[in-house]
Design an enzyme around this catalytic site. Structure first.
Site, PDB file in Angstrom:
ATOM      1  N   GLY A   1       0.795  -1.217   0.000  1.00 30.92           N
ATOM      2  CA  GLY A   1       0.000   0.000   0.000  1.00 30.92           C
ATOM      3  C   GLY A   1       0.829   1.270   0.000  1.00 30.92           C
ATOM      4  O   GLY A   1       0.400   2.304  -0.530  1.00 30.92           O
ATOM      5  N   ASN A   2       2.040   1.228   0.589  1.00 31.08           N
ATOM      6  CA  ASN A   2       2.887   2.414   0.631  1.00 31.08           C
ATOM      7  C   ASN A   2       3.345   2.840  -0.759  1.00 31.08           C
ATOM      8  O   ASN A   2       3.815   3.952  -0.959  1.00 31.08           O
ATOM      9  CB  ASN A   2       4.109   2.168   1.516  1.00 31.08           C
ATOM     10  CG  ASN A   2       4.960   1.001   1.029  1.00 31.08           C
ATOM     11  OD1 ASN A   2       4.446  -0.082   0.725  1.00 31.08           O
ATOM     12  ND2 ASN A   2       6.257   1.202   0.962  1.00 31.08           N
TER      13      ASN A   2
ATOM     14  N   LYS B   1     -11.028  -9.755   5.525  1.00 29.86           N
ATOM     15  CA  LYS B   1     -10.115  -8.919   4.752  1.00 29.86           C
ATOM     16  C   LYS B   1     -10.486  -7.443   4.870  1.00 29.86           C
ATOM     17  O   LYS B   1     -11.565  -7.021   4.454  1.00 29.86           O
ATOM     18  CB  LYS B   1     -10.158  -9.328   3.277  1.00 29.86           C
ATOM     19  CG  LYS B   1      -9.216  -8.520   2.389  1.00 29.86           C
ATOM     20  CD  LYS B   1      -7.769  -8.804   2.725  1.00 29.86           C
ATOM     21  CE  LYS B   1      -6.846  -8.075   1.749  1.00 29.86           C
ATOM     22  NZ  LYS B   1      -5.432  -8.298   2.091  1.00 29.86           N
TER      23      LYS B   1
ATOM     24  N   LYS C   1       2.072 -12.050   3.900  1.00 31.41           N
ATOM     25  CA  LYS C   1       3.272 -11.870   3.084  1.00 31.41           C
ATOM     26  C   LYS C   1       4.236 -13.031   3.278  1.00 31.41           C
ATOM     27  O   LYS C   1       4.761 -13.595   2.308  1.00 31.41           O
ATOM     28  CB  LYS C   1       3.948 -10.544   3.433  1.00 31.41           C
ATOM     29  CG  LYS C   1       3.121  -9.316   3.096  1.00 31.41           C
ATOM     30  CD  LYS C   1       3.785  -8.050   3.578  1.00 31.41           C
ATOM     31  CE  LYS C   1       3.007  -6.812   3.131  1.00 31.41           C
ATOM     32  NZ  LYS C   1       1.594  -6.817   3.524  1.00 31.41           N
TER      33      LYS C   1
ATOM     34  N   LYS D   1      -3.665  -9.863  -2.102  1.00 28.56           N
ATOM     35  CA  LYS D   1      -2.810  -9.659  -3.266  1.00 28.56           C
ATOM     36  C   LYS D   1      -1.516 -10.466  -3.195  1.00 28.56           C
ATOM     37  O   LYS D   1      -0.939 -10.832  -4.229  1.00 28.56           O
ATOM     38  CB  LYS D   1      -2.529  -8.174  -3.489  1.00 28.56           C
ATOM     39  CG  LYS D   1      -1.586  -7.498  -2.529  1.00 28.56           C
ATOM     40  CD  LYS D   1      -0.179  -7.344  -3.101  1.00 28.56           C
ATOM     41  CE  LYS D   1       0.701  -6.487  -2.239  1.00 28.56           C
ATOM     42  NZ  LYS D   1       0.715  -6.694  -0.818  1.00 28.56           N
TER      43      LYS D   1
END
Length: 309
Positions: free
Chosen positions: A11-12, A127, A272, A210
């Protein structure tokens, strides 16, 4: 050595609104262009949490003002977010590559990702999507029937189902573009979740993580590396606590043990690491890197980041 890689942007890399996004992608594409310049084959994926939430909210407000207009399904909102994020990325990436003397195309593929309609995630939405809210705002949303949860100490957000991806529907299109030298932007926001009914694909009210979508995409194109770019240079255990330790290179088995011991937050680092482990486990010589956006080139050169292999 030149690598075929999937780069999963956090997101960053995109900001939280249109203005922030247009500025953020200028920095983001430099990291991508570094890897292209070094000769790597690159596919880019990205999150869409704030963006899809913004689109869904705007469509919902429009429906309230115009009740005769249909309410827009979440799957369509995901498609919209893929298109407008992809537009900014491919536009800025094309410019950055041309400025470096690299005549290489960039293209966004509006990507559908098949999920299992019987996935248990549909019974337990988890989510986060959309903007962060304080407790009072979250309680107001909950009173309307929305599901909300606290997100890793950063505030409250709405939550929807997050089924695991099964198949990238447009994989042959993605491969064709990649094999013709195009930098492909695909599976944005984890892809548009669909279920298969014969030849018909039905959109689902869900958001696919994602990182897991990036993993299945990387496996499907026979990538060498899955690079997950996030807000920290390396993965840590005891993050922000006494005994904090940053990890450089860890084995698949060690990563699995750390997951079982609960070292990673479900709302941030856990998916992740799980996706990184899944890809690294999927074939000989495959590996994953988790690192900071600005350190992507150093990460692929083995100079920083957390490498799982």
């Amino acid at each position: 050595m030149k690598k075929r890689m999937v780069i999963a942007l956090g997101g960053n890399a995109l900001g939280n609104n249109l203005v922030e996004q247009m500025e953020a992608v200028k920095v983001t594409v430099k990291a991508i262009a570094d890897l292209v310049e070094d000769g790597h084959e690159v596919i880019v994926t990205h999150g869409n949490g704030p963006q899809v939430g913004m689109i869904q909210r705007a469509m919902s407000e429009y429906h309230k003002l115009n009740p005769e207009s249909p309410n827009i399904p979440l799957s369509v909102c995901v498609a919209m977010s893929q298109a407008y994020i992809g537009y900014d990325l491919q536009n800025a990436l094309r410019e950055e590559l041309l400025n470096r003397g690299i005549d290489k195309g960039a293209a966004t593929v509006i990507t559908q990702v098949r999920v299992d309609p019987n996935d248990k995630a549909f019974d337990n939405p988890s989510k986060p999507i959309g903007r962060f809210m304080n407790r009072e705002e979250a309680m107001q949303e909950a009173a309307k029937g929305e599901r909300v949860m606290e997100d890793a100490g950063r505030g409250y957000r709405k939550v929807v189902a997050s089924p695991r991806p099964v198949e990238i529907v447009e994989i042959n299109t993605i491969k064709a573009l990649l094999n013709n030298g195009v930098v492909v932007i695909a599976a944005g926001g984890g892809g548009i979740p669909v279920t298969s009914r014969g030849n018909h694909l039905k959109g689902m009210s869900a958001v696919i993580d994602k990182d897991f979508a990036s993993c299945i995409l990387a496996k499907s194109i026979d990538a060498d590396c899955l690079m997950i770019l996030t807000a920290v240079e390396k993965v840590a255990i005891n993050f922000g606590k006494p005994g904090e330790r940053w990890l450089s290179s860890i084995s698949i088995n060690e990563a699995k043990r750390l997951i079982q011991e609960g070292h990673f937050s479900a709302g941030s680092m856990l998916p992740k690491v799980e996706a990184a482990v899944e890809f690294a486990s999927s074939g000989e010589n495959r590996y994953s890197i988790i690192t900071l956006l600005e350190k992507a080139r150093e990460g692929i050169r083995g100079k920083t980041g957390t490498i799982i292999k």
